[in-house]
Design a protein around this motif. Structure first.
Motif, PDB file in Angstrom:
ATOM      1  N   SER A 142     125.263 129.784 -17.243  1.00 31.38           N
ATOM      2  CA  SER A 142     124.491 129.509 -16.033  1.00 31.38           C
ATOM      3  C   SER A 142     124.079 130.757 -15.269  1.00 31.38           C
ATOM      4  CB  SER A 142     125.301 128.596 -15.102  1.00 31.38           C
ATOM      5  OG  SER A 142     126.447 129.278 -14.663  1.00 31.38           O
ATOM      6  N   ARG A 143     124.532 131.932 -15.733  1.00 31.52           N
ATOM      7  CA  ARG A 143     124.188 133.137 -14.975  1.00 31.52           C
ATOM      8  C   ARG A 143     124.384 134.386 -15.818  1.00 31.52           C
ATOM      9  NH1 ARG A 143     128.966 135.714 -13.932  1.00 31.52           N
ATOM     10  NH2 ARG A 143     130.831 134.422 -13.817  1.00 31.52           N
ATOM     11  N   GLU A 144     123.889 135.488 -15.353  1.00 33.40           N
ATOM     12  CA  GLU A 144     124.160 136.769 -15.982  1.00 33.40           C
ATOM     13  C   GLU A 144     125.554 137.222 -15.563  1.00 33.40           C
ATOM     14  OE1 GLU A 144     119.574 138.405 -15.782  1.00 33.40           O
ATOM     15  OE2 GLU A 144     121.189 139.473 -14.781  1.00 33.40           O
ATOM     16  N   SER A 152     121.824 136.838  -3.987  1.00 34.03           N
ATOM     17  CA  SER A 152     121.681 135.411  -3.698  1.00 34.03           C
ATOM     18  C   SER A 152     120.471 135.161  -2.809  1.00 34.03           C
ATOM     19  CB  SER A 152     122.949 134.880  -3.015  1.00 34.03           C
ATOM     20  OG  SER A 152     124.037 134.852  -3.900  1.00 34.03           O
ATOM     21  N   TYR A 157     117.442 135.217  -4.916  1.00 35.15           N
ATOM     22  CA  TYR A 157     117.376 134.016  -5.748  1.00 35.15           C
ATOM     23  C   TYR A 157     116.724 132.863  -4.986  1.00 35.15           C
ATOM     24  CZ  TYR A 157     119.167 129.720  -7.943  1.00 35.15           C
ATOM     25  OH  TYR A 157     119.278 128.473  -8.496  1.00 35.15           O
ATOM     26  N   LYS A 162     122.112 121.829 -14.647  1.00 34.15           N
ATOM     27  CA  LYS A 162     121.789 123.246 -14.829  1.00 34.15           C
ATOM     28  C   LYS A 162     121.316 123.861 -13.517  1.00 34.15           C
ATOM     29  CE  LYS A 162     119.047 126.536 -17.492  1.00 34.15           C
ATOM     30  NZ  LYS A 162     118.731 127.326 -16.298  1.00 34.15           N
ATOM     31  N   GLN A 163     120.494 123.092 -12.763  1.00 34.63           N
ATOM     32  CA  GLN A 163     120.026 123.602 -11.476  1.00 34.63           C
ATOM     33  C   GLN A 163     121.188 123.789 -10.508  1.00 34.63           C
ATOM     34  OE1 GLN A 163     116.542 124.397 -10.488  1.00 34.63           O
ATOM     35  NE2 GLN A 163     118.011 125.496  -9.206  1.00 34.63           N
ATOM     36  N   ASP A 186     123.222 126.844 -11.488  1.00 29.50           N
ATOM     37  CA  ASP A 186     122.521 128.063 -11.076  1.00 29.50           C
ATOM     38  C   ASP A 186     122.670 128.287  -9.574  1.00 29.50           C
ATOM     39  OD1 ASP A 186     121.724 128.555 -13.647  1.00 29.50           O
ATOM     40  OD2 ASP A 186     119.680 127.814 -13.398  1.00 29.50           O
ATOM     41  N   ASP A 187     122.516 127.203  -8.800  1.00 27.13           N
ATOM     42  CA  ASP A 187     122.618 127.313  -7.338  1.00 27.13           C
ATOM     43  C   ASP A 187     124.020 127.751  -6.912  1.00 27.13           C
ATOM     44  OD1 ASP A 187     120.005 126.443  -7.246  1.00 27.13           O
ATOM     45  OD2 ASP A 187     120.469 124.438  -6.481  1.00 27.13           O
ATOM     46  N   GLU A 229     126.077 129.543  -8.353  1.00 28.86           N
ATOM     47  CA  GLU A 229     126.318 130.961  -8.617  1.00 28.86           C
ATOM     48  C   GLU A 229     125.644 131.865  -7.582  1.00 28.86           C
ATOM     49  OE1 GLU A 229     128.274 132.507 -10.654  1.00 28.86           O
ATOM     50  OE2 GLU A 229     129.048 130.593 -11.400  1.00 28.86           O
ATOM     51  N   HIS A 230     124.925 131.257  -6.625  1.00 28.19           N
ATOM     52  CA  HIS A 230     124.198 132.059  -5.633  1.00 28.19           C
ATOM     53  C   HIS A 230     124.469 131.550  -4.220  1.00 28.19           C
ATOM     54  CE1 HIS A 230     121.967 132.763  -9.426  1.00 28.19           C
ATOM     55  NE2 HIS A 230     121.802 133.967  -8.934  1.00 28.19           N
TER      56      HIS A 230
END
Length: 550
Positions: A62-64, A269, A272, A395-396, A399-400, A402-403
């Motif tokens: 889900s992230r780098e 963040s 993002y 997935k969204q 991703d969220d 992680e920020h």
């Protein structure tokens, strides 16, 4: 579908969340585990070890990978400045402002909860309450005139108001309980002075009691509130209970989170979120009642759905088999309902995400409000099965999550600035999962009032294995019957998902109630046999009959 090993990961993540255990992927595929004392049981530890490769893949997808220089800070106690004023969290600021006239759907945030007790000694319960408040003394704050927070110095003991209705008959008892409920459900707690704890006790004729509690949500989020009530009752049952002293204060935590926002991680963040604002849709356009006024005092009403243990267990099993967490499945069901009744396939929800980040081992024990609201982009525009829509939403969400190192309220403010709509409730449809809290005790009666909210949906695990879904709704903002239909649709979709695999492959649910389906069919049915010929055949004939009527 996923293989069995990978399929167990969502269920493991759900169980870890319920235990308050957080995972973080560090360098060299090393998983860091942050857990309250005693939360990581041998069974959970064994599952973590067994599924480490799948967890690394899940966390990394889900992230780098985060650079070592961008690790999270640590909360450090600042006892010398404990009583110095400090800025509230952004959510608290929005709650303070959202409780004032002029804003859409304004109300001071609070939550009423009522529990049945087998017996109660008022004096002993008051001592238990104040012992827990003493334990949390560094976390008791008030709002000053300049809208900054300040820790209360030497907080006075809280008092429990006692109603002795042991001599009342059934009708008198019912009238008393209704009167207390009605008063406390609409009572907006003070926030500028202590005490703001409002706990009351009704002593009943059979020797039992009712505990009434109006929680000030400005100062306490859902995990803190439940932990507080549970601990007060534990201290009542066991007066000798003495947990370890808290090393940090709410002030320490809020300042650490504010510092995090200015760090490279926080600014990443920010980028993002702000880079996505221009392409965001609006809120779902659920029909509102004619003449509904969004700028009057909000008046939310509670609706509840209860799913039995066998239904909830089946949903969890089928979700895990598809690589879905239960939180994201229930979010997807809610999005499905809103999409159907709004006609929108692309919209924003307000997603409640906790800011109890792993900055200190005792972060989960601090009595305070660490909740944060972030816009969740729902994209239902693709022609795909429900399970694929849910995976897309998951997935969204991942991703969220992680920020979250830049405030969600700042994101909403930036969105309002971009759209030039100051004071608007940009996302009045909120959704929040409390599944991570673990098995909760369902109150006998309850209500949550939150500013700038039209529908607030929450879901909870109960101790008996049931699923409890709550909708707090401003009923009179919607046409009569609409919320009934929407909630019945929610119920029917969850039951279908529990019943079998077919519903998970459904490309478009049509959850309209039978009576409305019949009404729509009747309205669209022809009035009689259609006339012969083509629609335009009669044009020349009519023109000849009435040439003066062009």
């Amino acid at each position: 579908m996923t293989d069995n090993s990978t399929a167990e990961v969502p269920a493991l993540l759900d169980d870890l969340a319920r235990a308050g255990v957080r995972l973080r992927l560090a360098a060299d595929d090393r998983i860091e585990v942050i857990a309250p004392k005693g939360a990581l049981t041998p069974a959970l530890r064994e599952r973590l070890t067994r599924h480490k490769p799948e967890l690394v893949g899940w966390l990394g997808s889900s992230r780098e990978r985060r650079e070592p220089a961008r690790e999270l800070p640590v909360v450090r106690a600042d006892e010398a400045n404990l009583y110095e004023p400090f800025a509230p969290s952004d959510l608290q600021t929005s709650f303070i402002m959202g409780g004032r006239e002029g804003f859409e759907y304004w109300v001071r945030p609070h939550q009423y909860m009522e529990y049945d007790l087998a017996e109660a000694d008022p004096g002993r319960l008051e001592k238990a309450l104040n012992r827990e408040l003493e334990h949390q003394r560094r976390n008791l704050v008030v709002v000053r005139d300049d809208l900054r927070l300040q820790t209360v110095r030497d907080p006075a003991p809280a008092r429990i108001e006692v109603y002795d209705v042991r001599g009342e008959d059934t009708e008198g008892l019912r009238a008393h309980i209704d009167r207390v409920r009605d008063e406390m459900k609409r009572r907006e707690p003070v926030h500028d002075r202590w005490p703001w704890v409002d706990m009351r006790l009704s002593l009943l004729p059979d020797g039992s009691a009712k505990l009434h509690y109006n929680n000030n949500n400005l100062f306490s989020d859902a995990p803190a509130t439940l932990r507080f009530i549970d601990t007060v009752l534990r201290r009542y049952d066991d007066p000798g209970y003495a947990p370890p002293e808290l090393e940090i204060s709410y002030r320490d935590c809020v300042l650490a989170l504010a510092e995090l926002e200015e760090s490279p991680l926080g600014q990443a963040s920010r980028t993002y979120w702000t880079d996505r604002i221009a392409g965001w849709p609006g809120a779902p356009e659920i029909p509102l009642a004619q003449g509904a006024d969004p700028r009057r005092r909000s008046r939310l009403e509670r609706r509840e759905l209860l799913f039995p243990p066998e239904v909830w267990a089946s949903v969890k099993e089928k979700a895990a088999a598809r690589g879905l967490t239960t939180t994201n499945v229930l979010c997807a069901v809610h999005a499905e309902v809103l999409a159907y009744w709004s006609g929108s396939r692309h919209f924003l929800l307000n997603n409640m995400i906790t800011h109890r980040l792993p900055l200190h081992p005792q972060m989960g024990e601090v009595f305070g409000n660490f909740a944060s609201l972030y816009p969740l982009e729902v994209d239902w525009r693709h022609d795909e099965a429900f399970e694929d829509r849910a995976l897309r939403l998951q997935k969204q969400v991942l991703d969220d999550v992680e920020h979250v190192y830049w405030s969600g309220v700042k994101v909403l403010q930036a969105l309002n600035q971009h759209r030039r709509t100051p004071g608007k409730a940009v996302c009045p449809f909120a959704v929040g999962s409390a599944l991570f809290v673990g098995g909760a005790e369902r109150p006998v009666d309850s209500l949550l009032e939150t500013p700038q909210t039209l529908i607030d949906c929450e879901f909870w695990d109960l101790k008996d294995g049931s699923l409890w879904v709550i909708w707090d709704v401003i009923e009179d903002m919607f046409p009569a019957g609409l919320i009934d239909a929407m909630q019945e649709a929610y119920r029917s979709i969850v039951l279908r998902l529990a019943a079998g695999d077919e519903a998970w492959r459904e490309r478009a649910f049509a959850p309209l109630p039978d009576d409305q389906t019949e009404r729509v069919a009747a309205l669209n049915a022809p009035a009689g046999e259609p006339p012969a010929g083509l629609l335009h055949d009669a044009l020349a004939h009519r023109a000849a009959e009435a040439p003066e009527r062009p």
